[in-house]
Scaffold this active site. Structure first.
Site, PDB file in Angstrom:
ATOM      1  N   TRP A 143       5.297   0.338   3.864  1.00  0.00           N
ATOM      2  CA  TRP A 143       5.074   0.694   2.731  1.00  0.00           C
ATOM      3  C   TRP A 143       5.313   1.794   2.332  1.00  0.00           C
ATOM      4  O   TRP A 143       4.366   3.205   2.334  1.00  0.00           O
ATOM      5  CB  TRP A 143       2.879  -0.227   2.325  1.00  0.00           C
ATOM      6  CG  TRP A 143       3.457  -0.218   0.379  1.00  0.00           C
ATOM      7  CD1 TRP A 143       4.166  -0.593  -0.380  1.00  0.00           C
ATOM      8  CD2 TRP A 143       2.158  -0.167   0.655  1.00  0.00           C
ATOM      9  NE1 TRP A 143       3.482  -0.916  -1.173  1.00  0.00           N
ATOM     10  CE2 TRP A 143       2.615  -0.260  -1.091  1.00  0.00           C
ATOM     11  CE3 TRP A 143       0.704   1.082   0.663  1.00  0.00           C
ATOM     12  CZ2 TRP A 143       1.402  -0.377  -2.038  1.00  0.00           C
ATOM     13  CZ3 TRP A 143       0.225   1.176  -0.284  1.00  0.00           C
ATOM     14  CH2 TRP A 143       0.279   0.915  -1.519  1.00  0.00           C
TER      15      TRP A 143
ATOM     16  N   ASP B 274      -5.231  -1.151   7.558  1.00  0.00           N
ATOM     17  CA  ASP B 274      -4.246  -2.012   5.378  1.00  0.00           C
ATOM     18  C   ASP B 274      -4.652  -3.093   5.947  1.00  0.00           C
ATOM     19  O   ASP B 274      -3.688  -3.804   6.461  1.00  0.00           O
ATOM     20  CB  ASP B 274      -3.645  -1.281   5.089  1.00  0.00           C
ATOM     21  CG  ASP B 274      -3.076  -1.193   3.915  1.00  0.00           C
ATOM     22  OD1 ASP B 274      -3.900  -1.677   3.033  1.00  0.00           O
ATOM     23  OD2 ASP B 274      -1.994  -0.707   3.173  1.00  0.00           O
TER      24      ASP B 274
ATOM     25  N   LYS C  60      -3.882  -9.758  -3.272  1.00  0.00           N
ATOM     26  CA  LYS C  60      -2.489 -10.942  -3.112  1.00  0.00           C
ATOM     27  C   LYS C  60      -3.359 -11.848  -2.633  1.00  0.00           C
ATOM     28  O   LYS C  60      -3.485 -13.034  -3.620  1.00  0.00           O
ATOM     29  CB  LYS C  60      -1.797 -10.714  -1.864  1.00  0.00           C
ATOM     30  CG  LYS C  60      -1.259  -9.176  -2.063  1.00  0.00           C
ATOM     31  CD  LYS C  60      -0.116  -9.088  -2.018  1.00  0.00           C
ATOM     32  CE  LYS C  60       0.417  -8.191  -2.984  1.00  0.00           C
ATOM     33  NZ  LYS C  60       0.397  -6.912  -2.383  1.00  0.00           N
TER      34      LYS C  60
END
Length: 405
Positions: free
Chosen positions: A134, A215, A251
């Protein structure tokens, strides 16, 4: 008189969020934004989960609720529930009070608090992040004062995991290094290790005395199962070793703008966890004092109520299944067009994103000729697709690959 800031240069657009800026400026009626990682319905609209609306209504209707500051570490009930969600109901680490948890500002804030803590308290200042990862990881860790190095992760030739390269690079890293791992649904590639590969990674990291930093931005959103998507983390916690876990509810609960997340640090002993917690407070207090109350209250309301929790799991599975369906539809559309190359990685990859393998020139062509917006590395958000827009995307990919306009 000139401004004292007159010499400041114009900053570049964020490579991910800048995609939306460009998309918004495009007047084309057929434009399509596949850049930002946010779920969309089949109609292309943002989704607020029904269970989130219910939880919010309960909170609004509760006259006892006030707007007082939360403690520095956040909403205690949320912290207990979020640790349980990632570690499991029966986690020995929780039962033995070996987990220090802080409510943070979604995934990014959790990573940043963890990085600041490590820069201050850990003997190694180098973190190894996957290549690619990311786009914000590098900035978060660098700004916190850590030195960032990469390990091989993605193999462009197979469009899968470069497992041998990963093992070699982590094996060559200095003992005690920090290693960033995506818990599931690797962003941007959608390529995850198998359970067997995770076990090899765990053994290697533990044998080197390295510190895993997970993560976890997509728990439940990748496979549709909260437990399956937490398996990698739980494997590391089960061995009794220490690790960091950053969680986000952007999300999986659709709480993007509420900025709901947590940092959990699993320690070897309860007294260590207690001291770690005390130092986390000293990191957070001068940063933002304490986190916001509303989003964490929504998440806690859902997590503690069995009916709402089950309703959430159903809605979560529906989101995951729609994304899996978009993968199949895109793969079928490219197959039907006879688009050159092997596109099976689209259905093999998991989670919100697909790493298409398109290069920056092909991406630029698709934006110019087809008004399709994505990051220049060829990452597309499957959640931004619908049955109506798959043919348009397939046409654009086919034209980009074959060089036809």
């Amino acid at each position: 008189m000139d401004s004292v800031f007159a010499a400041i240069a114009q900053g570049p657009e964020d490579p991910i969020l800048g995609v939306t800026v460009a998309y918004n400026k495009d007047p084309s009626p057929i434009k399509l934004n596949l850049g930002v990682g946010a779920y969309r319905t089949e109609e292309g609209k943002p989704l607020v989960l029904n269970v989130v609306r219910k939880a919010e209504q309960l909170l609004v209707n509760d006259p006892s609720r006030v707007k007082e500051y939360l403690p520095i570490l956040g909403f205690a009930e949320f912290n207990k529930l979020t640790a349980k969600l990632i570690l499991g109901d029966d986690s020995p680490a929780i039962q033995e009070s070996r987990v220090a948890t802080a409510q943070c500002l979604s995934g990014t804030g959790s990573l940043r608090v963890g990085a600041e803590f490590l820069a201050k308290h850990y003997h190694q200042r180098t973190i190894y992040i996957p290549q690619p990862t990311w786009g914000n990881h590098l900035k978060v860790f660098t700004m916190a004062g850590l030195s960032v190095k990469t390990y091989r992760y993605y193999d462009p030739t197979t469009r899968g995991l470069h497992f041998q390269g990963l093992l070699e690079d982590l094996g060559a890293a200095p003992a005690g290094s920090i290693v960033l791992l995506h818990a599931c649904a690797h962003n941007p590639t959608g390529v995850d290790p198998t359970v067997e590969q995770w076990e090899q990674i765990r053994q290697l990291i533990r044998s080197k005395g390295s510190l895993p930093f997970f993560d976890s931005a997509y728990q439940g959103f990748a496979s549709g199962s909260l437990d399956a998507d937490a398996q990698s983390v739980r494997m590391f916690v089960a061995d009794g070793g220490e690790c960091f876990i950053a969680q986000s509810y952007a999300k999986n609960m659709g709480l993007y703008g509420e900025r709901v997340g947590a940092l959990s640090i699993v320690c070897k002993a309860a007294d260590v966890a207690s001291r770690v917690e005390s130092q986390l407070k000293l990191v957070i207090r001068p940063m933002y004092s304490n986190p916001p109350i509303h989003g964490a209250s929504i998440a806690a309301t859902i997590l503690k109520n069995s009916d709402m929790y089950n309703e959430w799991k159903i809605e979560l599975k529906a989101m995951a299944e729609r994304i899996i369906s978009m993968r199949k539809q895109l793969f079928d559309a490219l197959s039907a067009r006879g688009t050159p190359g092997d596109w099976s990685h689209i259905i093999k990859q998991i989670g919100m994103f697909t790493f298409t393998g398109l290069n920056s020139d092909q991406v630029a062509f698709m934006t110019k000729e087809y008004h399709i917006y994505m990051t220049s590395d060829g990452r597309i958000s499957m959640a931004g697709l619908s049955s109506k827009t798959v043919p348009h995307l397939a046409d654009a990919i086919h034209a980009a690959v074959t060089g036809s306009c």
